[in-house]
Design a protein around this motif. Structure first.
Motif, PDB file in Angstrom:
ATOM      1  N   UNK A 297      35.485  35.032  17.120  1.00  0.00           N
ATOM      2  CA  UNK A 297      35.150  35.807  18.316  1.00  0.00           C
ATOM      3  C   UNK A 297      35.094  34.888  19.530  1.00  0.00           C
ATOM      4  N   UNK A 298      35.751  35.332  20.602  1.00  0.00           N
ATOM      5  CA  UNK A 298      35.920  34.524  21.810  1.00  0.00           C
ATOM      6  C   UNK A 298      35.476  35.348  23.018  1.00  0.00           C
ATOM      7  N   UNK A 299      34.584  34.796  23.830  1.00  0.00           N
ATOM      8  CA  UNK A 299      34.166  35.426  25.081  1.00  0.00           C
ATOM      9  C   UNK A 299      34.535  34.485  26.218  1.00  0.00           C
ATOM     10  N   UNK A 300      35.376  34.959  27.131  1.00  0.00           N
ATOM     11  CA  UNK A 300      35.857  34.138  28.234  1.00  0.00           C
ATOM     12  C   UNK A 300      35.062  34.476  29.493  1.00  0.00           C
ATOM     13  N   UNK A 301      34.490  33.458  30.106  1.00  0.00           N
ATOM     14  CA  UNK A 301      33.731  33.654  31.345  1.00  0.00           C
ATOM     15  C   UNK A 301      34.630  34.233  32.428  1.00  0.00           C
ATOM     16  N   UNK A 302      34.038  34.997  33.346  1.00  0.00           N
ATOM     17  CA  UNK A 302      34.803  35.567  34.456  1.00  0.00           C
ATOM     18  C   UNK A 302      35.519  34.489  35.248  1.00  0.00           C
ATOM     19  N   UNK A 303      34.914  33.288  35.341  1.00  0.00           N
ATOM     20  CA  UNK A 303      35.552  32.220  36.123  1.00  0.00           C
ATOM     21  C   UNK A 303      36.527  31.385  35.297  1.00  0.00           C
ATOM     22  N   UNK A 304      36.646  31.668  33.992  1.00  0.00           N
ATOM     23  CA  UNK A 304      37.573  31.024  33.068  1.00  0.00           C
ATOM     24  C   UNK A 304      37.247  29.541  32.858  1.00  0.00           C
TER      25      UNK A 304
ATOM     26  N   UNK B 111      44.495  35.568  47.947  1.00  0.00           N
ATOM     27  CA  UNK B 111      44.839  35.848  46.563  1.00  0.00           C
ATOM     28  C   UNK B 111      43.665  36.479  45.861  1.00  0.00           C
ATOM     29  N   UNK B 112      43.808  36.660  44.567  1.00  0.00           N
ATOM     30  CA  UNK B 112      42.754  37.304  43.774  1.00  0.00           C
ATOM     31  C   UNK B 112      42.147  36.381  42.734  1.00  0.00           C
ATOM     32  N   UNK B 113      42.935  35.380  42.257  1.00  0.00           N
ATOM     33  CA  UNK B 113      42.557  34.575  41.097  1.00  0.00           C
ATOM     34  C   UNK B 113      42.534  35.442  39.839  1.00  0.00           C
TER      35      UNK B 113
ATOM     36  N   UNK C 112      40.190  36.886  37.366  1.00  0.00           N
ATOM     37  CA  UNK C 112      38.813  36.712  37.835  1.00  0.00           C
ATOM     38  C   UNK C 112      38.422  37.874  38.743  1.00  0.00           C
ATOM     39  N   UNK C 113      39.328  38.306  39.605  1.00  0.00           N
ATOM     40  CA  UNK C 113      39.179  39.535  40.380  1.00  0.00           C
ATOM     41  C   UNK C 113      40.440  40.361  40.175  1.00  0.00           C
ATOM     42  N   UNK C 114      40.374  41.635  40.522  1.00  0.00           N
ATOM     43  CA  UNK C 114      41.527  42.510  40.351  1.00  0.00           C
ATOM     44  C   UNK C 114      42.700  42.026  41.197  1.00  0.00           C
TER      45      UNK C 114
END
Length: 474
Positions: free
Chosen positions: A113-120, A385-387, A390-392
């Motif tokens: 199981x892998x959970x990726x932070x919003x900021x990667x 940009x959006x990144x 990280x954002x839509x």
């Protein structure tokens, strides 16, 4: 954008003429968009394309309010064909509890199981995932380069599948008026993009990045910024869509992972000033080698120490390019962007997503947080940009964030940093609506300059044209 109705004549992928409606005799195919407002094609100047495309298949964790809740959500997540559970988008910096290995193991068992932070910049793995990937971590958290390695492995698991996902994501982007993006995937994109184009991808233009681990390979291959990257199988309609971008160098961490390199320590952790992940002398060397090979540079710098280091490296090396993110900037550094000709590549939505984090984690910083107007007033060129993910990936969301500095019922966050609609659009395009320019055009349902906050963020797009070819029509 003018108020008078006009006809726009397109020939060979470019704007041939613009005249008052009815002044020119229609020839060839006609796209009737009466009442629409035309703006140049929109760019997203910071995207992690495969990660963004695959995010739609991963469990969204943005609403998780605690580590316990996130772990519980993952326990019910679907197991992917490769035997993994993957979630993304969590923000642990304001959670009341800490993510631990024991907690995640208890909820997820033996399924990796892998959970990726919003900021990667961090990932949370259970014991099964750590064993599968060959890593150790007392709390299950991997940060910075280790986290990037996990993302690289997940994204590269099945190139055929990811190419299909990228095609679908490109079509979604066209629905929001996107005609170009800058791809910062951590992969050898010089092969990936011609392969996708050869398979039919033609949704938008692409500039792809090169990372330091591939710099010598890129130099040996003769890659130079701005040059087309295609092969003999590239369809005629896709010629020139893919071009070599910049050397991407990540020089510090992120706010959410508390690793962005700052002048003042993070609250409650007096020894933590973040980290410069690339020493200044190494950064100068990388930029010097890139410049000598004809490659521009895109330097990730979030904290103010990292931004100063990046500006210093551009000064010494003579390289050209962008600083990516620019989320905390010393007052004395604002004018250096214009003097050096360095573009500030920013993501306006981050200011809104991070406002609560910044109020807590950067409360003691004396530099300017998430500057837009300050940079522009100092003469800096801005690119939006959006990144994503990280954002839509939605330029209208970025434009709305820059203009209104809020996306909820709270007032604008630091309203002194707002831009006008015209200024935000200028940072979102690469061309203009005038004869001779590429026929990259977006037809909007209403005038962006008179739109309210929500209407601007959700601007309906009637049609998107790329080099005169319709990539979206509603």
């Amino acid at each position: 954008m003018d108020d008078e109705p006009v006809d726009i004549v397109l020939e060979d992928g470019r704007i041939a003429d613009i005249a008052p409606t009815g002044a020119l005799r229609a020839q060839g195919e006609v796209l009737d968009a009466e009442g629409a407002w035309a703006v140049p094609g929109l760019w997203d100047n910071h995207v992690h394309t495969v990660q963004w495309a695959l995010a739609a298949e991963r469990l969204a964790l943005g609403a998780a309010g605690s580590a316990a809740e996130a772990a519980q959500l993952m326990s019910a997540a679907a197991v992917l064909p490769d035997g993994r559970r993957v979630g993304s988008g969590f923000r642990d910096a304001l959670w009341p509890d800490a993510p631990t290995l024991a907690l995640l193991d208890r909820e997820t068992g033996v399924v990796p199981t892998y959970l990726i932070n919003a900021d990667v910049h961090s990932v949370w793995l259970n014991s099964a995932a750590l064993a599968r990937e060959g890593f150790r971590s007392a709390d299950g958290m991997l940060r910075e380069e280790d986290a990037f390695e996990i993302s690289r492995r997940l994204n590269a698991a099945d190139p055929v599948h990811s190419d299909v996902a990228v095609q679908a994501a490109g079509d979604r982007a066209a629905m929001r008026g996107v005609t170009g993006l800058v791809d910062f995937d951590m992969a050898w994109n010089a092969d990936a993009w011609p392969r996708r184009v050869g398979a039919g991808f033609a949704a938008h233009r692409v500039e792809f990045a090169i990372y330091p681990f591939d710099l010598e390979r890129a130099i040996s291959a003769g890659l130079q910024t701005g040059e087309p990257q295609e092969d003999p199988t590239t369809p005629e309609t896709a010629r020139g869509l893919v071009r070599v971008g910049s050397l991407k160098v990540i020089t510090d961490g992120s706010l959410g992972t508390r690793t962005a390199a700052c002048s003042h320590a993070y609250p409650g952790d007096p020894q933590n000033f973040g980290m410069l992940t690339v020493p200044p002398e190494e950064l100068v060397d990388l930029l010097t080698r890139a410049a000598g090979a004809g490659l521009s540079a895109a330097v990730h710098a979030i904290g103010d120490r990292a931004t100063t280091s990046a500006l210093d490296a551009f000064t010494v090396s003579g390289a050209v390019g962008t600083i990516e993110h620019v989320q905390l900037v010393r007052h004395a550094d604002l004018a250096r962007f214009a003097r050096l000709g360095i573009i500030a590549s920013v993501q306006p939505q981050h200011a809104l997503d991070d406002r609560d984090l910044a109020a807590t984690l950067w409360a003691g910083q004396t530099a300017i947080g998430y500057p837009l107007a300050s940079l522009r007033n100092a003469g800096a060129d801005l690119r939006f940009g959006s990144d994503a993910p990280v954002a839509d990936l939605d330029p209208w969301q970025a434009i709305g964030a820059a203009v209104h500095r809020t996306d909820d019922d709270r007032g604008p966050w630091h309203p002194e940093e707002t831009l006008t609609v015209d200024q935000a659009l200028e940072a979102s395009v690469r061309s203009a609506l005038r004869p001779g320019e590429p026929a990259d055009i977006v037809l909007c349902a209403s005038d962006p300059r008179s739109a309210g906050a929500e209407d601007l963020r959700t601007m309906p797009v009637i049609a998107t044209l790329l080099a005169g070819r319709v990539t979206h029509a509603s």
